[in-house]
Motif scaffolding. Sequence first.
Motif, mmCIF file in Angstrom:
data_model
loop_
_atom_site.group_PDB
_atom_site.id
_atom_site.type_symbol
_atom_site.label_atom_id
_atom_site.label_comp_id
_atom_site.label_asym_id
_atom_site.label_seq_id
_atom_site.Cartn_x
_atom_site.Cartn_y
_atom_site.Cartn_z
ATOM 1 N N VAL A 110 0.828 -1.178 0.000
ATOM 2 C CA VAL A 110 0.000 0.000 0.000
ATOM 3 C C VAL A 110 0.879 1.251 0.000
ATOM 4 C CG1 VAL A 110 -1.695 1.298 1.339
ATOM 5 C CG2 VAL A 110 -1.935 -1.155 1.099
ATOM 6 N N ALA A 111 1.941 1.213 0.784
ATOM 7 C CA ALA A 111 2.844 2.364 0.858
ATOM 8 C C ALA A 111 3.513 2.619 -0.488
ATOM 9 C CB ALA A 111 3.883 2.151 1.946
ATOM 10 N N PHE A 157 1.066 4.381 -2.795
ATOM 11 C CA PHE A 157 0.974 5.810 -2.494
ATOM 12 C C PHE A 157 2.231 6.563 -2.927
ATOM 13 C CE2 PHE A 157 -2.322 4.482 0.669
ATOM 14 C CZ PHE A 157 -3.370 5.143 0.043
ATOM 15 N N LEU A 158 3.387 5.933 -2.774
ATOM 16 C CA LEU A 158 4.636 6.562 -3.226
ATOM 17 C C LEU A 158 4.635 6.735 -4.743
ATOM 18 C CD1 LEU A 158 7.472 7.614 -2.549
ATOM 19 C CD2 LEU A 158 8.287 5.257 -2.834
ATOM 20 N N ALA A 159 4.187 5.708 -5.466
ATOM 21 C CA ALA A 159 4.101 5.814 -6.921
ATOM 22 C C ALA A 159 3.112 6.898 -7.339
ATOM 23 C CB ALA A 159 3.684 4.468 -7.524
#
Length: 120
Positions: free
Chosen positions: A1-2, A5-7
């Motif tokens: 999930v992180a 969100f970073l992408a």
Amino acid sequence: VALTFLALALDAASLGVIFIGLGHPVPPAVLLAGYTFLFLTSALPRPPGLVGSHEVFFLLIFWTLLGVDRNLASAAVVIGHVMLALLLGLTGSLSLFSLGIRSASAVRNHLPSATTTGAS
């Protein structure tokens, strides 16, 4: 999930740089919302080869839904494609070069000779 969100944040930031380069900065909230909706369009049916669907969805989201000028959104799509082509061409060329593969020789070695009939 992180990582997702970073992408999303990196894609939105690169789009923000394109809009700034065009002389029209767009608020980060609009960029994040637009890219979130653009990611969600991946679940929709698309034409073979995705021909034109990314551009249409990009324009629908940023122009119609989020109020970015149509010409500005169109220019951002075109510049994004040019930047992606340059980035992929450069990294692909560097990768082939580091592996010792020269594109002309790789193609030449896999082409049948003119004297080959194909029947054996």
